[in-house]
Write a protein that holds these residues in place. Structure first.
Motif, PDB file in Angstrom:
ATOM      1  N   ALA A  44       0.882  -1.059   0.039  1.00 39.16           N
ATOM      2  CA  ALA A  44       0.158  -0.166   0.029  1.00 39.16           C
ATOM      3  C   ALA A  44       0.867   1.307   0.115  1.00 39.16           C
ATOM      4  O   ALA A  44       2.111   1.410   0.532  1.00 39.16           O
ATOM      5  N   ASP A  45       0.314   2.235  -0.492  1.00 45.65           N
ATOM      6  CA  ASP A  45       1.154   3.607  -0.585  1.00 45.65           C
ATOM      7  C   ASP A  45       1.188   4.029   0.955  1.00 45.65           C
ATOM      8  O   ASP A  45       0.186   3.663   1.617  1.00 45.65           O
ATOM      9  N   SER A  46       2.174   5.187   0.986  1.00 43.97           N
ATOM     10  CA  SER A  46       2.372   5.521   2.274  1.00 43.97           C
ATOM     11  C   SER A  46       2.108   7.125   2.383  1.00 43.97           C
ATOM     12  O   SER A  46       2.260   7.658   1.568  1.00 43.97           O
ATOM     13  N   VAL A  47       1.876   7.545   3.472  1.00 42.79           N
ATOM     14  CA  VAL A  47       1.611   9.059   3.744  1.00 42.79           C
ATOM     15  C   VAL A  47       2.537   9.332   4.873  1.00 42.79           C
ATOM     16  O   VAL A  47       2.592   8.735   5.949  1.00 42.79           O
ATOM     17  N   ILE A  48       3.012  10.449   4.692  1.00 42.71           N
ATOM     18  CA  ILE A  48       4.204  11.187   5.715  1.00 42.71           C
ATOM     19  C   ILE A  48       3.641  12.760   5.842  1.00 42.71           C
ATOM     20  O   ILE A  48       3.689  13.156   4.908  1.00 42.71           O
ATOM     21  N   ILE A  49       3.274  12.750   7.283  1.00 41.67           N
ATOM     22  CA  ILE A  49       3.011  14.357   7.588  1.00 41.67           C
ATOM     23  C   ILE A  49       3.900  15.041   8.099  1.00 41.67           C
ATOM     24  O   ILE A  49       4.216  14.723   9.349  1.00 41.67           O
ATOM     25  N   MET A  50       4.498  16.068   7.553  1.00 42.14           N
ATOM     26  CA  MET A  50       5.437  16.801   8.464  1.00 42.14           C
ATOM     27  C   MET A  50       4.549  17.876   9.034  1.00 42.14           C
ATOM     28  O   MET A  50       3.935  18.725   8.580  1.00 42.14           O
ATOM     29  N   THR A  51       4.521  17.752  10.446  1.00 39.40           N
ATOM     30  CA  THR A  51       3.844  18.723  11.405  1.00 39.40           C
ATOM     31  C   THR A  51       4.457  19.489  12.174  1.00 39.40           C
ATOM     32  O   THR A  51       5.630  19.537  12.441  1.00 39.40           O
ATOM     33  N   THR A  52       3.789  20.787  11.924  1.00 39.39           N
ATOM     34  CA  THR A  52       4.393  21.982  12.717  1.00 39.39           C
ATOM     35  C   THR A  52       3.339  22.384  13.547  1.00 39.39           C
ATOM     36  O   THR A  52       2.301  22.594  13.333  1.00 39.39           O
ATOM     37  N   GLN A  53       4.020  23.400  14.603  1.00 38.67           N
ATOM     38  CA  GLN A  53       3.283  24.236  15.654  1.00 38.67           C
ATOM     39  C   GLN A  53       3.991  24.977  16.098  1.00 38.67           C
ATOM     40  O   GLN A  53       5.343  24.588  16.740  1.00 38.67           O
ATOM     41  N   ASN A  54       3.759  26.384  16.420  1.00 36.53           N
ATOM     42  CA  ASN A  54       4.596  27.276  16.829  1.00 36.53           C
ATOM     43  C   ASN A  54       5.772  27.431  16.420  1.00 36.53           C
ATOM     44  O   ASN A  54       6.802  27.681  17.127  1.00 36.53           O
ATOM     45  N   ASN A  55       6.150  27.285  14.968  1.00 34.46           N
ATOM     46  CA  ASN A  55       7.388  27.474  14.525  1.00 34.46           C
ATOM     47  C   ASN A  55       8.345  26.319  14.974  1.00 34.46           C
ATOM     48  O   ASN A  55       9.315  26.266  15.047  1.00 34.46           O
ATOM     49  N   HIS A  56       7.639  25.221  15.171  1.00 32.18           N
ATOM     50  CA  HIS A  56       8.494  23.906  15.562  1.00 32.18           C
ATOM     51  C   HIS A  56       8.119  22.614  14.760  1.00 32.18           C
ATOM     52  O   HIS A  56       6.961  22.739  14.723  1.00 32.18           O
ATOM     53  N   PHE A  57       8.849  21.884  14.660  1.00 28.66           N
ATOM     54  CA  PHE A  57       8.625  20.516  14.062  1.00 28.66           C
ATOM     55  C   PHE A  57       8.143  19.588  14.952  1.00 28.66           C
ATOM     56  O   PHE A  57       8.922  19.681  16.103  1.00 28.66           O
ATOM     57  N   ILE A  58       7.021  18.843  14.908  1.00 32.39           N
ATOM     58  CA  ILE A  58       6.623  18.122  15.907  1.00 32.39           C
ATOM     59  C   ILE A  58       6.551  16.741  15.542  1.00 32.39           C
ATOM     60  O   ILE A  58       5.986  16.361  14.580  1.00 32.39           O
ATOM     61  N   PHE A  59       6.851  15.936  16.638  1.00 30.00           N
ATOM     62  CA  PHE A  59       6.959  14.377  16.401  1.00 30.00           C
ATOM     63  C   PHE A  59       6.357  13.626  17.372  1.00 30.00           C
ATOM     64  O   PHE A  59       6.302  13.925  18.583  1.00 30.00           O
ATOM     65  N   PRO A  60       5.710  12.535  16.995  1.00 30.48           N
ATOM     66  CA  PRO A  60       5.434  11.504  18.165  1.00 30.48           C
ATOM     67  C   PRO A  60       6.442  10.774  18.722  1.00 30.48           C
ATOM     68  O   PRO A  60       7.710  10.808  18.220  1.00 30.48           O
ATOM     69  N   PRO A  61       6.362   9.877  19.750  1.00 30.30           N
ATOM     70  CA  PRO A  61       7.313   9.331  20.313  1.00 30.30           C
ATOM     71  C   PRO A  61       7.992   8.393  19.122  1.00 30.30           C
ATOM     72  O   PRO A  61       7.389   7.767  18.458  1.00 30.30           O
ATOM     73  N   PRO A  62       9.347   8.047  19.210  1.00 27.71           N
ATOM     74  CA  PRO A  62      10.134   7.261  18.538  1.00 27.71           C
ATOM     75  C   PRO A  62       9.380   5.772  18.592  1.00 27.71           C
ATOM     76  O   PRO A  62       8.909   5.442  19.628  1.00 27.71           O
ATOM     77  N   SER A  63       9.438   5.176  17.268  1.00 21.27           N
ATOM     78  CA  SER A  63       8.950   3.787  17.312  1.00 21.27           C
ATOM     79  C   SER A  63       9.916   2.784  17.048  1.00 21.27           C
ATOM     80  O   SER A  63      10.949   2.914  16.393  1.00 21.27           O
ATOM     81  N   TYR A  64       9.748   1.605  17.353  1.00 18.56           N
ATOM     82  CA  TYR A  64      10.701   0.436  17.118  1.00 18.56           C
ATOM     83  C   TYR A  64      10.405  -0.167  15.516  1.00 18.56           C
ATOM     84  O   TYR A  64       9.247  -0.050  15.175  1.00 18.56           O
ATOM     85  N   ARG A  65      11.510   0.122  14.850  1.00 18.03           N
ATOM     86  CA  ARG A  65      11.352  -0.565  13.431  1.00 18.03           C
ATOM     87  C   ARG A  65      11.914  -1.624  13.271  1.00 18.03           C
ATOM     88  O   ARG A  65      12.974  -1.999  13.366  1.00 18.03           O
ATOM     89  N   PRO A  66      11.002  -2.804  12.913  1.00 21.66           N
ATOM     90  CA  PRO A  66      11.417  -4.560  13.058  1.00 21.66           C
ATOM     91  C   PRO A  66      12.607  -4.582  11.798  1.00 21.66           C
ATOM     92  O   PRO A  66      13.351  -5.090  11.969  1.00 21.66           O
TER      93      PRO A  66
END
Length: 186
Positions: A44-66
Motif C-alpha cells: 500500500a502507498d504511504s503518507v508522511i505528514i510533516m507536522t509543525t506547531q508554533n514554528n517547531h517541527f512536532i514528532f510523535p514518540p520514536p517507534s521500534y522499526r523491525p
C-alpha cells in the motif's frame, strides 16, 4: 535511446500474500530479449505528514522499526488503506500518532499529487507527503509528543543529525527546498 517497451512477464514463479505486502517472483523478458528472474513487493502507498506547531517541527514518540531492529524518530505517517485516498488517511494517522483531531489543523498542504516511488525497481509503493500546520491553541498530550525541533537553521541541522528515515528526510528536504526559496530560515 531508451526503449519504452515494457518487459514481458513469462511466468510467475511464486506469489505470497499477507496483510502487509505481496511478494512476487517472476521470469521476465527485457527489451533486449534477455530472460531475467525478478522479485518484487506490492505494498500500500504511504503518507508522511510533516507536522509543525508554533514554528517547531512536532514528532510523535520514536517507534521500534523491525526492519532495522532499532527505535527511530519519524514524522507521523502510515499506510493508505485500500478504500481511502492519501488525503483521507491523514486524519486517522494524526489522531493515532499525535492525538490531534482534523479540526486542530490550521492548514494542510500536499507536497506531491502523483506520489514518489519509494523503490521502483523492487516495489510499487508510492509516498505522499503533506505539511500540516497545527493550531497554536491545540494541546498535544505529552504522552503523544516525542520531540520538537525549532524551525531554525540550527534546529534543522540538529534534526537532520537524528532523522535517519530516508522518507522523512526526503519530505523535510523537499519542504526545505520549497520553503527556503519562498520565506527563508532564521
Amino acid at each position: 535511446m531508451l526503449s519504452n517497451t515494457p518487459w514481458k512477464i513469462l511466468t510467475r514463479l511464486v506469489e505470497i500474500r499477507s496483510p502487509w505486502l505481496t511478494l512476487i517472483g517472476e521470469k521476465l523478458e527485457d527489451n533486449h530479449q534477455q530472460i531475467l528472474e525478478y522479485w518484487r513487493v506490492e505494498k500500500a502507498d504511504s503518507v508522511i505528514i510533516m507536522t509543525t506547531q508554533n514554528n517547531h517541527f512536532i514528532f510523535p514518540p520514536p517507534s521500534y522499526r523491525p526492519g532495522l531492529g532499532e527505535i527511530t524518530l519519524d514524522f507521523p505517517g502510515g499506510r493508505v488503506p485500500d478504500d481511502k485516498t492519501p488525503l483521507e488517511a491523514i486524519g486517522a494517522i494524526l489522531k493515532r500518532e499525535l492525538g490531534i483531531e482534523e479540526k486542530e489543523i490550521d492548514s494542510l498542504t500536499p507536497m506531491n499529487s502523483k506520489g514518489w516511488a519509494i523503490n521502483s525497481s523492487f516495489s510499487n509503493q508510492k509516498l505522499y507527503g503533506f505539511v500540516a500546520i497545527i493550531s497554536p491553541e491545540a494541546s498535544i498530550n505529552p504522552e503523544k509528543l516525542g520531540a520538537n525541533y525549532p524551525i531554525t537553521e540550527e534546529g534543522i541541522t540538529q534534526l537532520l543529525k537524528e532523522l535517519t528515515c530516508l522518507q522523512c528526510r526526503g519530505i523535510l528536504l523537499e519542504w526545505l527546498r520549497t520553503y527556503s526559496a519562498n520565506q527563508g530560515i532564521k
